[in-house]
Scaffold this active site. Structure first.
Site, PDB file in Angstrom:
ATOM      1  N   GLU A   1       9.309  -4.753  13.069  1.00 29.54           N
ATOM      2  CA  GLU A   1       8.808  -2.771  12.338  1.00 29.54           C
ATOM      3  C   GLU A   1       7.450  -1.881  12.565  1.00 29.54           C
ATOM      4  O   GLU A   1       6.773  -3.160  13.149  1.00 29.54           O
ATOM      5  CB  GLU A   1       8.706  -2.966  10.927  1.00 29.54           C
ATOM      6  CG  GLU A   1       8.255  -2.224  10.020  1.00 29.54           C
ATOM      7  CD  GLU A   1       8.023  -2.575   8.882  1.00 29.54           C
ATOM      8  OE1 GLU A   1       7.095  -4.207   8.330  1.00 29.54           O
ATOM      9  OE2 GLU A   1       9.021  -2.136   7.338  1.00 29.54           O
TER      10      GLU A   1
ATOM     11  N   SER B   1       5.133  -7.166   3.411  1.00 29.98           N
ATOM     12  CA  SER B   1       5.897  -7.486   4.454  1.00 29.98           C
ATOM     13  C   SER B   1       6.722  -8.613   4.511  1.00 29.98           C
ATOM     14  O   SER B   1       6.848  -9.706   3.857  1.00 29.98           O
ATOM     15  CB  SER B   1       4.983  -7.465   5.754  1.00 29.98           C
ATOM     16  OG  SER B   1       3.589  -8.456   5.037  1.00 29.98           O
TER      17      SER B   1
ATOM     18  N   GLU C   1      -5.038  -4.185  -2.491  1.00 24.86           N
ATOM     19  CA  GLU C   1      -6.395  -3.678  -2.273  1.00 24.86           C
ATOM     20  C   GLU C   1      -6.537  -2.230  -1.364  1.00 24.86           C
ATOM     21  O   GLU C   1      -7.786  -1.946  -1.734  1.00 24.86           O
ATOM     22  CB  GLU C   1      -6.922  -4.781  -1.811  1.00 24.86           C
ATOM     23  CG  GLU C   1      -7.345  -5.657  -0.195  1.00 24.86           C
ATOM     24  CD  GLU C   1      -5.419  -6.485  -0.610  1.00 24.86           C
ATOM     25  OE1 GLU C   1      -4.422  -5.510  -1.178  1.00 24.86           O
ATOM     26  OE2 GLU C   1      -5.800  -7.020   0.458  1.00 24.86           O
TER      27      GLU C   1
ATOM     28  N   PHE D   1       0.645  -1.046   0.054  1.00 25.70           N
ATOM     29  CA  PHE D   1      -0.328   0.037  -0.058  1.00 25.70           C
ATOM     30  C   PHE D   1       0.559   1.485   0.420  1.00 25.70           C
ATOM     31  O   PHE D   1      -0.120   2.556  -0.446  1.00 25.70           O
ATOM     32  CB  PHE D   1      -0.690   0.153   1.725  1.00 25.70           C
ATOM     33  CG  PHE D   1      -0.325   0.479   2.544  1.00 25.70           C
ATOM     34  CD1 PHE D   1      -0.070   1.973   2.707  1.00 25.70           C
ATOM     35  CD2 PHE D   1       0.283  -0.338   3.482  1.00 25.70           C
ATOM     36  CE1 PHE D   1       0.849   2.262   4.195  1.00 25.70           C
ATOM     37  CE2 PHE D   1       1.070   0.004   4.508  1.00 25.70           C
ATOM     38  CZ  PHE D   1       1.211   1.348   4.901  1.00 25.70           C
TER      39      PHE D   1
ATOM     40  N   CYS E   1      10.076   1.023   3.891  1.00 24.66           N
ATOM     41  CA  CYS E   1      11.140   0.161   4.061  1.00 24.66           C
ATOM     42  C   CYS E   1      12.221   0.995   4.364  1.00 24.66           C
ATOM     43  O   CYS E   1      13.243   0.337   4.538  1.00 24.66           O
ATOM     44  CB  CYS E   1      10.726  -0.489   2.905  1.00 24.66           C
ATOM     45  SG  CYS E   1      11.177  -0.222   1.276  1.00 24.66           S
TER      46      CYS E   1
ATOM     47  N   LYS F   1      -1.103  -7.159  -9.166  1.00 27.96           N
ATOM     48  CA  LYS F   1      -1.861  -7.113  -8.050  1.00 27.96           C
ATOM     49  C   LYS F   1      -1.399  -6.081  -7.559  1.00 27.96           C
ATOM     50  O   LYS F   1      -0.554  -5.886  -6.218  1.00 27.96           O
ATOM     51  CB  LYS F   1      -1.872  -8.377  -7.555  1.00 27.96           C
ATOM     52  CG  LYS F   1      -3.291  -9.219  -6.973  1.00 27.96           C
ATOM     53  CD  LYS F   1      -3.575  -8.181  -5.384  1.00 27.96           C
ATOM     54  CE  LYS F   1      -2.972  -8.416  -4.320  1.00 27.96           C
ATOM     55  NZ  LYS F   1      -3.353  -7.841  -3.447  1.00 27.96           N
TER      56      LYS F   1
HETATM   57  P1  NAD Z   1       1.507  -6.825   3.069  1.00 24.83           P
HETATM   58  O1  NAD Z   1       2.296  -7.669   3.400  1.00 24.83           O
HETATM   59  O2  NAD Z   1       0.031  -6.703   4.199  1.00 24.83           O
HETATM   60  O3  NAD Z   1       1.283  -7.002   1.602  1.00 24.83           O
HETATM   61  C1  NAD Z   1       1.677  -6.818   0.484  1.00 24.83           C
HETATM   62  C2  NAD Z   1       0.790  -7.675  -0.439  1.00 24.83           C
HETATM   63  O4  NAD Z   1       0.494  -8.861   0.218  1.00 24.83           O
HETATM   64  C3  NAD Z   1      -0.227  -6.748  -1.314  1.00 24.83           C
HETATM   65  O5  NAD Z   1      -0.811  -6.651  -2.414  1.00 24.83           O
HETATM   66  C4  NAD Z   1      -1.165  -7.736   0.080  1.00 24.83           C
HETATM   67  O6  NAD Z   1      -2.494  -7.631  -1.223  1.00 24.83           O
HETATM   68  C5  NAD Z   1      -1.117  -9.098  -0.695  1.00 24.83           C
HETATM   69  N1  NAD Z   1      -1.380  -9.694   0.448  1.00 24.83           N
HETATM   70  C6  NAD Z   1      -1.113  -9.175   2.349  1.00 24.83           C
HETATM   71  N2  NAD Z   1      -2.124 -10.068   3.477  1.00 24.83           N
HETATM   72  C7  NAD Z   1      -1.664 -11.169   2.743  1.00 24.83           C
HETATM   73  C8  NAD Z   1      -1.855 -12.643   2.689  1.00 24.83           C
HETATM   74  N3  NAD Z   1      -1.836 -13.261   3.718  1.00 24.83           N
HETATM   75  N4  NAD Z   1      -1.567 -13.542   1.703  1.00 24.83           N
HETATM   76  C9  NAD Z   1      -0.752 -13.567   0.503  1.00 24.83           C
HETATM   77  N5  NAD Z   1      -1.121 -11.844   0.219  1.00 24.83           N
HETATM   78  C10 NAD Z   1      -1.537 -11.602   1.130  1.00 24.83           C
HETATM   79  O7  NAD Z   1       2.062  -5.315   3.110  1.00 24.83           O
HETATM   80  P2  NAD Z   1       1.292  -4.113   3.128  1.00 24.83           P
HETATM   81  O8  NAD Z   1       1.014  -3.421   4.152  1.00 24.83           O
HETATM   82  O9  NAD Z   1       0.856  -3.570   2.011  1.00 24.83           O
HETATM   83  O10 NAD Z   1       3.150  -2.946   2.766  1.00 24.83           O
HETATM   84  C11 NAD Z   1       3.874  -2.589   4.079  1.00 24.83           C
HETATM   85  C12 NAD Z   1       5.265  -3.400   3.894  1.00 24.83           C
HETATM   86  O11 NAD Z   1       5.844  -3.461   3.200  1.00 24.83           O
HETATM   87  C13 NAD Z   1       6.214  -3.268   5.359  1.00 24.83           C
HETATM   88  O12 NAD Z   1       6.187  -4.578   5.766  1.00 24.83           O
HETATM   89  C14 NAD Z   1       6.767  -2.372   4.226  1.00 24.83           C
HETATM   90  O13 NAD Z   1       8.441  -2.411   5.080  1.00 24.83           O
HETATM   91  C15 NAD Z   1       6.938  -2.854   3.519  1.00 24.83           C
HETATM   92  N6  NAD Z   1       7.653  -2.803   2.072  1.00 24.83           N
HETATM   93  C16 NAD Z   1       9.457  -3.505   1.769  1.00 24.83           C
HETATM   94  C17 NAD Z   1       9.342  -2.456   0.836  1.00 24.83           C
HETATM   95  C18 NAD Z   1      10.918  -2.878  -0.091  1.00 24.83           C
HETATM   96  O14 NAD Z   1      11.436  -2.256  -0.437  1.00 24.83           O
HETATM   97  N7  NAD Z   1      11.592  -3.641   1.638  1.00 24.83           N
HETATM   98  C19 NAD Z   1       8.639  -1.672   0.253  1.00 24.83           C
HETATM   99  C20 NAD Z   1       7.626  -0.719   0.144  1.00 24.83           C
HETATM  100  C21 NAD Z   1       7.101  -1.749   1.669  1.00 24.83           C
END
Ligand code: NAD
Length: 493
Positions: free
Chosen positions: A383, A233, A183, A156, A288, A180
């Site tokens: 985090e 994450s 959401e 997000f 991040c 994808k």
């Molecule tokens: P998230 O892991 O909740 O979601 C990321 C994606 O995974 C979304 O598209 C979501 O729909 C999907 N998802 C969520 N839960 C899922 C599940 N149980 N099974 C399968 N798919 C699932 O992450 P977020 O809250 O959207 O974003 C924040 C996180 O992203 C933080 O931890 C941040 O550090 C990380 N991030 C990392 C970088 C990097 O370059 N390392 C960059 C941006 C964000």
């Protein structure tokens, strides 16, 4: 602040075959603006049939797209660059609306994404491969070949920038890409789909499937999807990585972070205070690359006093946007409550801030600075993903290094000092993929690639730069020998 107005955009369809397309699923996901705590759109919680359909469409165009010469594919990126520049306000507004960033912050993120688009325009020279005579009469040629239908799953916090880390390199190298998006923040991804069409991208090379877990799992399991890039994450990154690679597909999954800034008393007062603040509070700490721990070596009180002075001038809605959701807001404040209970000194408390006018229902959390934090507390270990900076005091560089090295993540680390020797020691010993010297957010500029270490990344290589090009391609080596004749041209003349 660039004014954000409440508006409901209604149901946003998937993007298939170059236009908006109804999902087979009737399940809908509500998209809520963190500025208003109100629904601004819905997207489909798409199902596997939607994904299968998108994959079939992508497969049908792959033979054409992959064989098109790279100059023509790169031409789409030249066009996209201009379209992004022309529509910067429109895209930034959408990012701000569903993500809660300020419009200014959103524009900064588009510029970063645009760098990858610009880098992709250089692929005609980068993808020209190698060729040489390796033995008498034998030549070897190496070329970069597209993989096939590939997919990206994005978080997000950078709804346009993170997709733009993936899309330009994946499609300019000749792949067909299925996105994808999160959401929670799907609006700008659909806008990018429109821009790509305007840029001349043939239908079916790029598709957007909205949805949640089912689509992510479907992407991992689909045998016709050959590579998966994920950003989100660490817990989900790890799952997506192991599920995808267990089927033999290529995966690069970027996860969460806990970045440290090591502050030495000889550091420049003003720029260090500004660097600490920008790194920990930019995007309301929801990035991040946010450094959420400052590790002070010996007496850094003057720097902390300056930091607090500057932080007190931070204005909600101007210097910092909202938190993404009510749930995230409560999760973050729990870290602050716990640290308070453990005995942290709260230098600035962002809880119970007065919200900016017209956005009274938004998820606002102000700058929070916790001092004398114990390295074992949750706010120092996990985090937080919010505007909370924890300051840990240490007596020596070794102690500071141990704290940085002891964390499971490894996205970034920074050091603030005027000593070249200290800077060198930290940059050599920090256990992180991206290091800043007097820079709090050390995002490498293209063509240097973006990616962390340890629990911040699963998979080999980085997501952008030359490393990204390698991720989205297979190397083909052709070794050739042609029958020799004395004067071959004589048979024609
Ligand atoms: P998230 O892991 O909740 O979601 C990321 C994606 O995974 C979304 O598209 C979501 O729909 C999907 N998802 C969520 N839960 C899922 C599940 N149980 N099974 C399968 N798919 C699932 O992450 P977020 O809250 O959207 O974003 C924040 C996180 O992203 C933080 O931890 C941040 O550090 C990380 N991030 C990392 C970088 C990097 O370059 N390392 C960059 C941006 C964000």
């Amino acid at each position: 602040m660039g004014k954000i107005n409440f508006k409901n955009y209604g149901h946003q369809k998937n993007w298939i075959s170059g236009s908006y397309f109804d999902s087979i699923s009737t399940e809908k996901i509500s998209v809520v603006s963190p500025y208003f705590d109100k629904e601004i759109a819905t997207v489909s919680d798409s199902n596997i049939k939607d994904l299968n359909f998108a994959v079939e469409k992508s497969k049908s165009i792959f033979p054409y797209w992959s064989r098109l010469n790279v100059r023509d594919r790169a031409e789409v990126m030249f066009q996209l660059k201009s379209i992004l520049e022309k529509n910067m306000d429109e895209l930034a507004y959408l990012i701000a609306l569903d993500n809660g960033k300020t419009v200014q912050d959103a524009k900064g993120s588009i510029l970063r994404g645009k760098e990858v688009v610009e880098f992709a325009t250089s692929l005609p020279s980068l993808l020209n491969g190698e060729s040489s005579q390796v033995a008498d009469g034998i030549t070897c040629t190496l070329s970069y070949e597209p993989i096939g239908v590939v997919a990206g799953i994005t978080p997000f916090n950078f709804p346009a920038m993170v997709p733009l880390w993936m899309i330009p390199l994946a499609i300019t190298t000749g792949n067909c890409f299925i996105l994808k998006p999160s959401e929670q923040t799907p609006l700008s991804a659909l806008k990018i789909a429109e821009y790509l069409k305007e840029a001349g991208l043939p239908d079916d090379v790029f598709q957007v499937i909205n949805g949640s877990r089912d689509i992510v799992e479907g992407i991992c399991d689909h045998t016709d999807i050959k590579a998966v890039a994920f950003v989100g994450s660490s817990k989900i990154a790890k799952t997506v990585y192991s599920r995808s690679t267990s089927l033999g597909k290529r995966a690069l999954c970027l996860g969460g972070a806990k970045n440290h800034m090591i502050v030495v008393p000889d550091a420049d007062l003003d720029s260090t205070a500004k660097g600490l603040l920008a790194s920990s509070m930019g995007s309301a700490g929801q990035r991040c690359m946010a450094a959420s721990v400052a590790v002070g070596v010996a007496n850094i009180d003057p720097i902390i006093q300056q930091l607090v002075k500057e932080a007190n001038e931070f204005k909600l809605g101007v210097d910092m946007g909202t938190i993404i959701s009510k749930g995230a807001f409560h999760r973050i404040t729990k870290f602050i409550d716990e640290a308070e209970k453990m005995g942290a000194d709260i230098l600035i408390d962002g809880r119970n801030m007065t919200p900016p006018k017209d956005y009274e229902n938004g998820y606002w959390l102000g700058v929070t600075i916790l001092d004398n934090v114990n390295p074992d507390w949750s706010c120092a270990q996990e985090e937080i993903f919010g505007p909370v900076l924890s300051i840990i005091r240490t007596e020596s560089l070794e102690q500071a290094m141990k704290i940085e090295n002891g964390n499971a993540y490894g996205n970034a680390a920074a050091v603030f000092t005027t000593s070249g020797e200290i800077a060198k020691t930290i940059s050599e010993n920090a256990s992180a993929g991206m290091i800043g010297i007097n820079i709090g957010v050390p995002v490498p500029r293209e063509p240097y690639s973006f990616g962390g270490w340890n629990e911040s990344k699963y998979g080999h290589g980085d997501i952008t730069g030359k490393s990204g090009v390698h991720f989205w391609t297979n190397l083909k080596k052709v070794t050739a020998r042609w029958p020799e004749s004395e004067e071959p041209w004589k048979k024609y003349f």
